[in-house]
Design an enzyme around this catalytic site. Sequence first.
Site, short mmCIF file in Angstrom:
data_model
loop_
_atom_site.label_atom_id
_atom_site.label_comp_id
_atom_site.label_asym_id
_atom_site.label_seq_id
_atom_site.Cartn_x
_atom_site.Cartn_y
_atom_site.Cartn_z
N ASP A 67 0.81 -1.21 0.00
CA ASP A 67 0.00 0.00 0.00
C ASP A 67 0.85 1.27 0.00
OD1 ASP A 67 0.89 -0.29 2.69
OD2 ASP A 67 -1.01 -1.21 3.26
N ASN A 137 -7.82 -4.16 14.03
CA ASN A 137 -9.19 -4.45 13.60
C ASN A 137 -9.24 -5.58 12.56
OD1 ASN A 137 -8.20 -3.22 11.30
ND2 ASN A 137 -9.62 -1.49 11.33
N HIS A 139 -7.37 -5.80 9.77
CA HIS A 139 -7.08 -5.47 8.37
C HIS A 139 -5.74 -6.03 7.93
CE1 HIS A 139 -5.06 -1.47 9.73
NE2 HIS A 139 -4.12 -2.21 9.17
N GLU A 144 -9.71 -2.62 5.04
CA GLU A 144 -10.38 -2.45 6.32
C GLU A 144 -11.57 -3.41 6.44
OE1 GLU A 144 -8.84 -0.83 8.41
OE2 GLU A 144 -8.44 1.27 7.94
#
Length: 268
Positions: A67, A137, A139, A144
């Site tokens: 990313d 979380n 990801h 996400e």
Amino acid sequence: MQIIIYDDSQEVAIAAATWVQSLIKEKENPVLGLATGSTPIRLYQELVTMHKAGNCSFTNVTSFNLDEYHSINESDPQSYRSFMKANLFDHVDINQDNTFLPTCNQDQNPREQGLSYEKKIKQAGGIDLQILGIGANGHIGFNEPTSSLTSRTRIKTLTQQTLTDNSRLFSENELQPAMAMTMGIATIMDARYVLLMATGKNKAQAVKDMITGAVSANCPASILQMHENAVILIDKEAASMLNDQSYYQWADKQNRKLNDEFGFYHNF
């Protein structure tokens, strides 16, 4: 999914570096998928140490990062290009023309940039070994929760939790990007091997959800249950919420016996 539990984060980094070293030694033109964030830093330190000792050359390596922040200049200290240069690229013999990130500036179409990145990965022959971390979380990359499990490289809006988790890396006068370009979940799943590293108690719930929870877009990392060659390297703190730790440790011992007898097998 192979689960290997180590005493601490340093042992996780050493184990991950050994996997990367094996790929580079075994394949003529290896393709690495790389990650940023705090977890891989020790891995990159280990690889730099190996390189300086003459045990790991990156001359023939091509790399693709997971990313990059949207509309950020590559020379910006907060860009992931700058992160990779500071932690790995500038300290090894990799040809930086063969290192790629999914960049997208404010004048470029994110959809076109995503398609272009996917094309580059295919032209390189696909990713042999993808390094991953995991967010609190669940990801992977910047995919996400609720991200499509069939997604490809695209632009994503970051959750408030991710922004809060990453805010420690930005000073008060720095603009923190709220969007990023990221490899999709399907792109990650195309890698021949996936090596996920997780350390620390703050990752324990995400690790549990990934390994023992349902395969769900609510925990994007849980898709790795469906990967043929997913290897999960975690320290004791990250493993602290797993109920079957004794089994994972027992299975790892049996796998080590097989490796001693028949050799350490990769299908890169």
